[in-house]
Design an enzyme around this catalytic site. Structure first.
Site: not given
Length: 235
Positions: A15-16
């Site tokens: 989740g970047t």
């Protein structure tokens, strides 16, 4: 009472925030370092910028396992390609290999990639490969959950013909801003600058990053908070 336990067996997701920017002479790639398992931070200092060849790197987002296996396959095929041709693979070749693997397995993969690098034919290039396996050559590319907070920022801040210093500052500022707004991005900031002289990695610790708006300064423990402000722990 409602069950609030964390399922640590969920698939690891990155989740970047990942970013690739071209500048006058090369490219700069940047990423945060938080890997999560649901609401649990599985790794706070992961490296999301993976080397494919001496002159090409890839930023990974989405499922950690999916992005790692795609990167491993691309690295393997590029190594064979380099041996057969007797010269380094171009950035376009690397991006098309990543695109081919992503597209042919689009029903099973959940990963978005940014491939960036420099070669003697086209110079610095950035290619975005979102979910589904499309490949897009772009002057800059942003991806991951934190990217939703950055589109307006990049429309205003990115410009043609930036210097290396300007591009590196832009990438670090953008990742820092996404970390401030996106709960799934965090940790440290890593960058890779790639040009005709090779690749240079840089590391920016979390406590050295700029604070935005209502963010609190980093502290070592709850005792530091209570010592600096007696009312901080009062609800």
């Amino acid at each position: 009472m409602e069950n609030t336990s964390v399922d640590v067996d969920q698939p690891h997701s990155m989740g970047t925030t990942i970013i690739g920017v071209t500048y006058n002479g090369g490219v700069v790639l940047g990423a945060d370092s938080r890997t999560s398992t649901g609401m649990y931070v599985a790794n706070r200092a992961s490296d999301k910028i993976t080397q494919l060849t001496d002159n090409v790197y890839v930023c990974r987002s989405g499922s950690a396992a999916d992005s790692q296996i795609v990167s491993d396959y691309v690295r393997y095929f590029l190594h064979q390609h380099t041996i057969q041709l007797g010269q380094p693979a171009t950035v376009k070749v690397a991006a098309n290999l990543a695109r081919l693997l992503s597209y042919n397995n689009k029903d099973m993969l959940q990963t978005g990639l940014i491939v960036g690098g420099w070669d003697k034919y086209e110079g610095g290039k950035i290619y975005g490969i979102p979910l589904g396996g499309t490949v897009l050559e772009q002057p800059f590319a942003i991806g991951g959950s934190g990217s939703t907070y950055l589109y307006g920022f990049f429309d205003q801040a990115w410009k043609e013909g930036m210097t290396q210093e300007e591009a590196e500052k832009l990438v670090v500022t953008a990742v820092t801003l996404a970390i401030a707004r996106d709960g799934a991005s965090g940790g440290v900031v890593r960058t890779v600058t790639i040009n005709k002289d090779g690749a240079t990695r840089k590391f920016y610790p979390g406590d050295s990053l700029q604070l935005w708006h209502e963010e609190l300064a980093p502290v070592n423990s709850l005792l530091d908070i209570s010592a600096s402000s007696p009312d901080a722990m009062v609800s």
